[in-house]
Motif scaffolding. Structure first.
Motif, short mmCIF file in Angstrom:
data_model
loop_
_atom_site.label_atom_id
_atom_site.label_comp_id
_atom_site.label_asym_id
_atom_site.label_seq_id
_atom_site.Cartn_x
_atom_site.Cartn_y
_atom_site.Cartn_z
N SER A 30 0.86 -1.18 0.00
CA SER A 30 0.00 0.00 0.00
C SER A 30 0.89 1.23 0.00
O SER A 30 2.11 1.13 0.19
CB SER A 30 -0.93 0.01 1.22
N GLY A 31 0.28 2.38 -0.22
CA GLY A 31 1.03 3.63 -0.15
C GLY A 31 1.38 4.26 -1.47
O GLY A 31 1.93 5.36 -1.52
N GLY A 32 1.07 3.57 -2.56
CA GLY A 32 1.35 4.17 -3.85
C GLY A 32 0.38 5.30 -4.15
O GLY A 32 -0.56 5.55 -3.42
N GLY A 33 0.65 5.99 -5.25
CA GLY A 33 -0.22 7.09 -5.64
C GLY A 33 0.44 7.99 -6.65
O GLY A 33 1.48 7.66 -7.23
N LEU A 34 -0.18 9.14 -6.83
CA LEU A 34 0.32 10.16 -7.76
C LEU A 34 1.01 11.25 -6.97
O LEU A 34 0.44 11.79 -6.02
CB LEU A 34 -0.84 10.74 -8.57
N VAL A 35 2.23 11.57 -7.36
CA VAL A 35 2.99 12.60 -6.66
C VAL A 35 3.77 13.41 -7.68
O VAL A 35 4.13 12.89 -8.76
CB VAL A 35 3.93 11.94 -5.62
N GLN A 36 4.01 14.65 -7.37
CA GLN A 36 4.80 15.51 -8.26
C GLN A 36 6.28 15.20 -8.10
O GLN A 36 6.74 14.74 -7.04
CB GLN A 36 4.54 16.97 -7.95
N GLY A 69 9.95 15.45 -7.21
CA GLY A 69 10.52 16.07 -6.03
C GLY A 69 9.82 15.69 -4.74
O GLY A 69 10.33 15.97 -3.64
N GLY A 70 8.67 15.08 -4.86
CA GLY A 70 7.90 14.69 -3.69
C GLY A 70 8.36 13.38 -3.09
O GLY A 70 9.37 12.78 -3.53
N SER A 71 7.60 12.92 -2.10
CA SER A 71 7.95 11.71 -1.37
C SER A 71 6.75 10.80 -1.23
O SER A 71 5.60 11.25 -1.25
CB SER A 71 8.46 12.06 0.03
N LEU A 72 7.04 9.52 -1.08
CA LEU A 72 6.03 8.51 -0.78
C LEU A 72 6.65 7.49 0.16
O LEU A 72 7.85 7.23 0.09
CB LEU A 72 5.54 7.80 -2.04
N ARG A 73 5.81 6.90 0.98
CA ARG A 73 6.24 5.77 1.77
C ARG A 73 5.35 4.58 1.44
O ARG A 73 4.14 4.61 1.67
CB ARG A 73 6.19 6.05 3.27
N LEU A 74 5.97 3.56 0.88
CA LEU A 74 5.27 2.33 0.56
C LEU A 74 5.35 1.38 1.75
O LEU A 74 6.38 1.31 2.42
CB LEU A 74 5.87 1.68 -0.67
N SER A 75 4.27 0.64 1.95
CA SER A 75 4.22 -0.35 3.02
C SER A 75 3.99 -1.73 2.44
O SER A 75 3.27 -1.89 1.45
CB SER A 75 3.09 -0.02 3.99
N CYS A 76 4.59 -2.71 3.07
CA CYS A 76 4.41 -4.11 2.71
C CYS A 76 4.05 -4.85 3.99
O CYS A 76 4.92 -5.16 4.81
CB CYS A 76 5.68 -4.66 2.09
#
Length: 120
Positions: free
Chosen positions: A7-13, A15-22
């Motif tokens: 989980s944690g995916g998505g659309l980001v610009q 330079g941005g950040s995401l944290r994916l979880s497993c």
């Protein structure tokens, strides 16, 4: 065996950040080497990062310095923090687990994947 759900995916610009979880179930994920892989349309699956049972971590050159893989044993979950995202990071990200030595393919268990899209 272990079941994995990302989980944690998505659309980001860019330079941005995401944290994916497993999130793992069925067995304790810390006994496995857990890896993150990604696959962009028309491209082969590629290694992103891995964490071994003792906590050693490994990264692809393409994400080194921008990403951190970690594990929360209490939550039985592995994370991939990605910073300074680039459009070329766009892909389906999957986590996987394996027993034995090393962190390369093949892996024994796979999640279904989560889409990460980075807009420019």
């Amino acid at each position: 065996q272990v079941q994995l759900v990302e989980s944690g995916g998505g659309l980001v610009q860019a330079g941005g950040s995401l944290r994916l979880s497993c999130a793992a179930s069925g067995r304790t994920v810390s006994v496995y080497t857990t890896g993150w892989f990604r696959q962009a349309p028309g491209k082969e699956r590629e290694f992103v990062a891995a964490i071994r049972s003792l906590g050693f971590t490994y990264y692809a050159d393409s994400v080194k310095g921008r990403s951190t893989i970690s594990r929360d044993n209490a939550k039985n979950t592995v994370y991939l923090q990605m910073n300074s995202l680039k459009p070329e990071d766009t892909a389906v990200y999957s986590c996987a687990a394996k027993g034995g030595l090393g962190y390369g393919l093949p892996y024994d268990y796979w999640g279904q994947g989560t889409q990460v899209t980075v807009s420019s």
